[in-house]
Enzyme design. Structure first.
Site, PDB file in Angstrom:
ATOM      1  N   LYS A  37      51.392  49.933  26.532  1.00  0.00           N
ATOM      2  CA  LYS A  37      51.700  49.344  25.234  1.00  0.00           C
ATOM      3  C   LYS A  37      53.076  49.810  24.731  1.00  0.00           C
ATOM      4  O   LYS A  37      53.905  48.997  24.319  1.00  0.00           O
ATOM      5  CB  LYS A  37      50.603  49.722  24.230  1.00  0.00           C
ATOM      6  CG  LYS A  37      50.823  49.070  22.879  1.00  0.00           C
ATOM      7  CD  LYS A  37      49.740  49.455  21.898  1.00  0.00           C
ATOM      8  CE  LYS A  37      48.416  48.881  22.332  1.00  0.00           C
ATOM      9  NZ  LYS A  37      47.390  48.910  21.312  1.00  0.00           N
ATOM     10  N   ARG A  40      48.102  53.981  17.344  1.00  0.00           N
ATOM     11  CA  ARG A  40      47.243  53.440  18.409  1.00  0.00           C
ATOM     12  C   ARG A  40      47.484  54.161  19.717  1.00  0.00           C
ATOM     13  O   ARG A  40      48.593  54.572  20.019  1.00  0.00           O
ATOM     14  CB  ARG A  40      47.566  51.966  18.677  1.00  0.00           C
ATOM     15  CG  ARG A  40      47.324  51.037  17.523  1.00  0.00           C
ATOM     16  CD  ARG A  40      47.802  49.653  17.940  1.00  0.00           C
ATOM     17  NE  ARG A  40      48.202  48.861  16.801  1.00  0.00           N
ATOM     18  CZ  ARG A  40      47.444  47.913  16.258  1.00  0.00           C
ATOM     19  NH1 ARG A  40      46.270  47.637  16.754  1.00  0.00           N
ATOM     20  NH2 ARG A  40      47.864  47.246  15.213  1.00  0.00           N
ATOM     21  N   GLY A  90      39.832  49.100  24.267  1.00  0.00           N
ATOM     22  CA  GLY A  90      38.754  49.495  23.353  1.00  0.00           C
ATOM     23  C   GLY A  90      38.163  50.862  23.621  1.00  0.00           C
ATOM     24  O   GLY A  90      37.210  51.264  22.957  1.00  0.00           O
ATOM     25  N   MET A 102      39.752  53.911  23.492  1.00  0.00           N
ATOM     26  CA  MET A 102      40.263  55.019  22.677  1.00  0.00           C
ATOM     27  C   MET A 102      40.413  54.571  21.216  1.00  0.00           C
ATOM     28  O   MET A 102      40.051  53.463  20.865  1.00  0.00           O
ATOM     29  CB  MET A 102      41.565  55.513  23.270  1.00  0.00           C
ATOM     30  CG  MET A 102      41.330  56.239  24.583  1.00  0.00           C
ATOM     31  SD  MET A 102      42.832  56.814  25.333  1.00  0.00           S
ATOM     32  CE  MET A 102      43.574  55.343  25.921  1.00  0.00           C
ATOM     33  N   ARG A 146      51.140  42.090  27.010  1.00  0.00           N
ATOM     34  CA  ARG A 146      50.770  42.689  28.301  1.00  0.00           C
ATOM     35  C   ARG A 146      50.374  41.550  29.242  1.00  0.00           C
ATOM     36  O   ARG A 146      50.075  40.439  28.776  1.00  0.00           O
ATOM     37  CB  ARG A 146      49.610  43.665  28.154  1.00  0.00           C
ATOM     38  CG  ARG A 146      48.375  43.046  27.572  1.00  0.00           C
ATOM     39  CD  ARG A 146      47.279  44.071  27.396  1.00  0.00           C
ATOM     40  NE  ARG A 146      46.254  43.542  26.507  1.00  0.00           N
ATOM     41  CZ  ARG A 146      45.252  44.247  26.029  1.00  0.00           C
ATOM     42  NH1 ARG A 146      45.145  45.513  26.310  1.00  0.00           N
ATOM     43  NH2 ARG A 146      44.358  43.703  25.240  1.00  0.00           N
ATOM     44  N   HIS A 187      19.588  44.514  57.418  1.00  0.00           N
ATOM     45  CA  HIS A 187      19.491  43.159  57.974  1.00  0.00           C
ATOM     46  C   HIS A 187      19.732  42.103  56.907  1.00  0.00           C
ATOM     47  O   HIS A 187      20.533  41.178  57.083  1.00  0.00           O
ATOM     48  CB  HIS A 187      18.100  42.984  58.621  1.00  0.00           C
ATOM     49  CG  HIS A 187      17.884  41.623  59.184  1.00  0.00           C
ATOM     50  ND1 HIS A 187      17.310  40.609  58.456  1.00  0.00           N
ATOM     51  CD2 HIS A 187      18.230  41.090  60.375  1.00  0.00           C
ATOM     52  CE1 HIS A 187      17.272  39.512  59.199  1.00  0.00           C
ATOM     53  NE2 HIS A 187      17.819  39.784  60.366  1.00  0.00           N
ATOM     54  N   SER A 204      35.800  45.141  71.222  1.00  0.00           N
ATOM     55  CA  SER A 204      35.611  44.759  69.824  1.00  0.00           C
ATOM     56  C   SER A 204      34.860  45.913  69.155  1.00  0.00           C
ATOM     57  O   SER A 204      33.768  46.293  69.601  1.00  0.00           O
ATOM     58  CB  SER A 204      34.811  43.458  69.724  1.00  0.00           C
ATOM     59  OG  SER A 204      34.588  43.157  68.372  1.00  0.00           O
ATOM     60  N   CYS A 263      34.426  43.700  64.754  1.00  0.00           N
ATOM     61  CA  CYS A 263      33.464  42.705  64.273  1.00  0.00           C
ATOM     62  C   CYS A 263      32.396  43.337  63.382  1.00  0.00           C
ATOM     63  O   CYS A 263      31.452  42.674  62.988  1.00  0.00           O
ATOM     64  CB  CYS A 263      32.840  41.933  65.427  1.00  0.00           C
ATOM     65  SG  CYS A 263      31.945  42.976  66.572  1.00  0.00           S
ATOM     66  N   TYR A 306      42.865  41.136  66.137  1.00  0.00           N
ATOM     67  CA  TYR A 306      42.180  40.342  65.121  1.00  0.00           C
ATOM     68  C   TYR A 306      41.095  41.149  64.416  1.00  0.00           C
ATOM     69  O   TYR A 306      40.668  42.191  64.912  1.00  0.00           O
ATOM     70  CB  TYR A 306      41.551  39.081  65.742  1.00  0.00           C
ATOM     71  CG  TYR A 306      40.384  39.387  66.655  1.00  0.00           C
ATOM     72  CD1 TYR A 306      39.085  39.469  66.168  1.00  0.00           C
ATOM     73  CD2 TYR A 306      40.586  39.607  68.022  1.00  0.00           C
ATOM     74  CE1 TYR A 306      38.017  39.774  66.992  1.00  0.00           C
ATOM     75  CE2 TYR A 306      39.533  39.915  68.855  1.00  0.00           C
ATOM     76  CZ  TYR A 306      38.246  40.004  68.337  1.00  0.00           C
ATOM     77  OH  TYR A 306      37.189  40.319  69.154  1.00  0.00           O
TER      78      TYR A 306
HETATM   79  C1  PEP Z   1      28.276  46.577  64.727  1.00  0.00           C
HETATM   80  O1  PEP Z   1      27.492  47.431  65.117  1.00  0.00           O
HETATM   81  O2  PEP Z   1      29.278  46.829  64.048  1.00  0.00           O
HETATM   82  C2  PEP Z   1      28.043  45.155  65.036  1.00  0.00           C
HETATM   83  C3  PEP Z   1      28.920  44.236  64.711  1.00  0.00           C
HETATM   84  O3  PEP Z   1      26.870  44.824  65.622  1.00  0.00           O
HETATM   85  P1  PEP Z   1      25.472  44.716  64.859  1.00  0.00           P
HETATM   86  O4  PEP Z   1      25.730  44.773  63.416  1.00  0.00           O
HETATM   87  O5  PEP Z   1      24.874  43.440  65.318  1.00  0.00           O
HETATM   88  O6  PEP Z   1      24.754  45.919  65.402  1.00  0.00           O
END
Ligand code: PEP
Ligand code: MG
Length: 885
Positions: A23, A93, A102, A104, A337, A455, A764, A831, A851
């Site tokens: 401010k 202020r 809000g 302080m 701001r 899961h 991966s 992954c 990736y």
């Molecule tokens: C993992 O273990 O990161 C993975 C991608 O495989 P899953 O979650 O199917 O065990």
């Protein structure tokens, strides 16, 4: 020279936020720009830090600096602080470096005394206004500086309203306000044992100290914990000449955004009240008018305000949130701001700012928090409907979006009711792969157990479906078909609503609205793609998910989990026969039933993905997950295998494992039953050959082996698959390029990655399992105790959501280094769930992965995160270059 702690508004600028707070820095900047800002000064954050170091006392030099600045302000404004006839009054202020709205304290109208209030009344010829200002000051000062209860003051005010026979404060006559002031002072003396201070300078010093103190009040500390703001930054204090919006009908006060904060539309958006002070707008007793009304009511002021807003927007190159006061026909700006906005508005504004020439594309990309994109990709609750609802419980915000529906206690029931077009929420203690179809049929999923990689959470995120997981206060009884939350007991006929972005659970229906991915969103994402090095793939295992992934910008599939395919109704019995087979012949017979179906699964996915990369992972979970449960299911399989029910039950019992996560799963299955992976490999290659031929594209399958921890086990399994594939080539006379790689998800594999890379063509990182096994935390149970680690500050982040760079990350880095040593062109990806989390994506970029792969609905988040990482690197490089010149 003594250190400087106080800066008048003409001594600072917008880049001094750390010292002057947001401010203060902006007030100084506006003063510099010549905008009509009431003059004043800022006591710096460094003063606040020293205040705490000096046992919460203001020191002499600071007091002298404040006095000098009072003098300077008096000269600028042409009024005197403490003057008996026309007093200079101040607002005091807080102003932190990071905005904490809000949290302080504020004191307005400071400087009024029993004598000067009379002077003000005479000078303005408005005793009502003078006494109204005084009573506001006494109330605020008493509360902020002495901690007196506001309620007691409000009671007095209500009593005088009653006596005067009016409903609104603004209608209380001057005489009654005088009485209010008398009673307020009496209350002050009763509570503190002292008269209300009549020395303006003492009032000011007390108020400055009180604002410093409010930096550490409970709600401010809570807010900082929630928003990751450091506790040692301190707040600045802005002391600013009071201007009055409550002096009559030629005055007023309001707040406005330079663009609509919910849509981003380029129109002034805000509200104001005539004859009022700022707190009246916030208090909500009177209904403010829309800012567009001001154009009719005070056209000249509106024009000035509009122009000032535009000027500030151009200057800050962003949408501004302004506070203003009109004091007897003169417009003053009290604050500017960068305005808070919804994700939708943020994207629209960022794109517009580029098109208006105010920002570069790179700057626009850096304006959006990647996680906020989530809000755009899923249904949300209608805000008005949501504002009327109160949550009855809370779980983990496992998968974003909003859902509302009838409670369903089984996958079968959810599927049936969905077929009748009834919206349902699937409520389960926890889910298992068997619930897949039911999860797909439900609008949202609620579980009472499990964490962020349980899961339910993983699958829901993959489906882009709202999920609240691990809601421990919710007791779900599937048998009795009840959901119990405290005293509330709900059943199949009841509706609940889930907010997967906050984890909130509501009783009853709340209206939802679908996302709109507008043209500007697509354009913004194109800019992100132009700026990133990392490729982004998706985890998808159905043609539908694959298509969704493509629509959201995925460049391939990084993980196609084949186990999900095994549960579909047309094959589960054959899968069970395969598992329970006691001879090789029986197993091969069952596999022969599954093979054409599985081939078709891959065929359909390749057809969607064409020549884009698709990494198919061979069967991973322990076999017992697929076993029959009910007597009826057991009888069907027993019949097919020609065994008695008793024998069948015994076989099922034998498959039971104490710790299935560390048991007979992943490639260990293929060591014992090589036929399973061989069948899957054949199905993949045949499907790829078909699609290559039919579509005239080159499909290049990537076959991924899960859970390898030892080079020799990987070699046995890889050789056996390769043999099958070569045989198909021989039989058909056609070949294609294919690759066999592995998941790196067991710590041992990261340590022996050079040997693993002799066999695997690609890695991966399965960071879900890698995190589980590195910490020794069960993915499914950690939710129960990890929250305590986070609450107690032992962990800053949940390692299942944000890669633990120090530990798990070190193993990954080791695997990259060793793997590349063996195979220079080793292709690398991730992954695990972390592939869709911004800081983890940046880390993967640093590791040099090719990736990241994540749930389809997180693909835009990863695309933007990867772009921001590239831009940041570029900026650092530039800075280093400039520094070296
Ligand atoms: C993992 O273990 O990161 C993975 C991608 O495989 P899953 O979650 O199917 O065990
Ligand atoms: Mg895994």
């Amino acid at each position: 020279m003594a250190k400087k702690y106080v800066y008048s508004f003409d001594e600072g600028n917008k880049d001094m936020r750390t010292l002057l707070g947001g401010k203060g820095a902006n007030l100084a900047e506006m003063t510099r720009l010549g905008i009509n800002v009431p003059f004043g000064f800022t006591v710096s954050t460094e003063a606040c830090i020293r205040y705490y170091d000096e046992s919460e006392q203001l020191w002499d030099e600071l007091v002298k600096e404040i006095e000098a600045n009072i003098k300077k302000t008096e000269e600028k404004v042409g009024k005197k602080f403490g003057d008996d006839t026309n007093p200079l009054l101040f607002s005091v202020r807080s102003g932190a470096v990071v905005s904490m709205p809000g949290m302080m304290d504020t004191v307005l109208n400071l400087g009024l005394t029993d004598v000067s209030v009379e002077g003000l009344a005479k000078h303005t010829d408005n005793p009502r206004f003078a006494y109204d200002s005084y009573r506001r000051f006494i109330q605020m000062f008493s509360n902020v500086s002495k901690g007196l209860d506001v309620e007691k003051f409000e009671e007095i005010l209500a009593d005088e309203r009653k006596k005067a026979g009016v409903e609104l404060d603004k209608d209380i006559p001057a005489e009654n306000l005088k009485e209010v002031v008398r009673r307020y002072k009496e209350l002050y003396k009763e509570e503190t044992g002292h008269d209300f201070p009549q020395d303006p300078e003492q009032q000011l010093l007390d108020a400055v100290a009180a604002v410093f103190k409010s930096w550490n009040n409970e709600r401010a500390r809570y807010y900082r914990n929630m928003n990751d703001i450091a506790h040692d930054l301190g707040t600045a204090v802005n002391v600013q000449t009071m201007v009055f919006g409550n002096g009559g009908d030629n005055s007023g006060t309001g707040v406005a955004f330079t663009r609509d904060p919910s849509t981003g539309e380029n129109i002034l958006y805000g509200e104001y009240l005539i004859n009022a002070q700022g707190e009246d707008v916030v208090a909500g007793i009177r209904t403010p008018s829309h800012i567009s009304e001001l154009e009719k009511q005070m056209p000249e002021i509106y024009k000035q305000f509009h122009e000032t807003g535009e000027r500030l927007e151009q200057h800050y190159r962003d949408m501004q949130d302004l506070e203003f006061t009109i004091d007897d026909g003169t417009l003053y700006i009290l604050q500017t701001r960068n305005g808070k906005r919804t994700a939708q508005a943020a994207i629209n504004i960022a794109v517009d700012l580029v098109e208006e020439g105010l920002r570069t594309k790179e700057e626009a990309l850096m304006m959006i928090n990647p996680n906020d994109l989530d809000q755009l990709l899923h249904p949300t609750f209608n805000q008005e409907a949501l504002s009327k609802a109160t949550p009855v419980a809370r779980g983990l915000a496992a998968s974003p979006g909003a859902a509302t529906g009838y409670i369903s206690f089984s996958a079968g029931d959810a599927t049936l009711r969905n077929a009748k077009e009834e919206p349902v929420i699937l409520a389960r203690t926890e889910t298992s792969p068997e619930d897949l179809q039911g999860m797909d049929s439900a609008k949202g999923i609620l579980t009472s157990r499990g964490g962020m990689t349980s899961h339910a959470a993983v699958v829901a995120r993959g489906m882009g479906k709202c999920c609240v997981a691990g809601a421990h206060e919710v007791h779900i009884n599937e048998k009795e078909k009840t959901v119990t939350i405290g005293d509330l007991v709900l059943g199949e006929g009841d509706m609940i609503s889930l907010d997967g972005s906050t984890g909130n659970i509501y009783h009853g229906q709340i209206e939802t609205q679908d996302p709109e991915l507008t043209g500007k969103f697509a354009k913004f994402m194109e800019w992100a793609d132009e700026n990133r090095r990392l490729k982004v793939r998706a985890n998808a295992d159905t043609p539908h998910d694959a298509q969704q992934a493509l629509d959201l910008g995925a460049e391939g599939i990084g993980l196609c989990r084949t186990e999900h395919m095994f549960f579909a109704e047309d094959r589960i019995n054959a899968v069970r026969e395969m598992i329970l087979a006691s001879t090789k012949e029986q197993r091969e017979k069952a596999l022969a039933k599954i093979e054409p179906i599985q081939e078709n699964d891959f065929y359909e996915i390749y057809k969607v993905m064409e020549d884009k990369n698709v990494t198919v992972r061979l069967l991973d979970p322990p076999l017992h997950e697929f076993l029959p449960h009910t007597d009826e299911e057991i009888a069907i399989v027993a019949d097919e295998l020609g065994v008695t029910i008793l024998e069948q039950k015994k076989a099922i019992d034998e498959l039971h494992e104490v710790n299935p996560m560390l048991g007979h799963r992943g490639l260990r299955l293929a060591i014992t039953f090589p036929e399973i992976y061989q069948m899957q490999a054949r199905a993949i290659i045949r499907a790829a050959l078909r699609v290559s031929k039919e579509l005239g594209v080159e499909v290049e399958p990537e076959i991924m082996i899960p859970l390898a921890g030892d080079p020799r086990e990987l070699k046995v399994v890889t050789d056996s698959i390769r043999k099958e594939i070569e045989q198909i080539f021989e039989e058909t006379g056609i070949t294609l390029n294919y690759h066999i790689g592995t998941m790196i998800e067991i710590p041992r594999a990261t340590l022996l990655a050079d040997e693993i890379a002799e066999i695997a063509e690609f890695f991966s990182f399965g960071t879900n399992d890698l995190t589980q096994m590195t910490y020794g935390f069960s993915r499914d149970d950690a939710g129960k105790f990890l929250s305590q680690y986070l609450d107690d500050g032992i962990f800053e982040k949940d390692p299942f959501q944000v890669i633990d760079q120090k530990g798990v990350g070190q193993l990954m880095a080791n695997a990259v280094k060793l793997g590349k040593r063996t195979r220079k062109d080793l292709h690398l990806g991730i992954c695990g769930e972390h592939g869709g989390e911004p800081s983890s994506v940046a880390f993967c970029d640093d590791l040099g992965l090719d990736y990241v792969s994540c749930s389809p609905f997180r693909v835009p988040i990863s695309r933007l995160s990867a772009a921001q990482k590239t831009i940041r690197d570029r900026q650092h490089k530039m800075t280093r270059l400039v520094e070296s010149l």
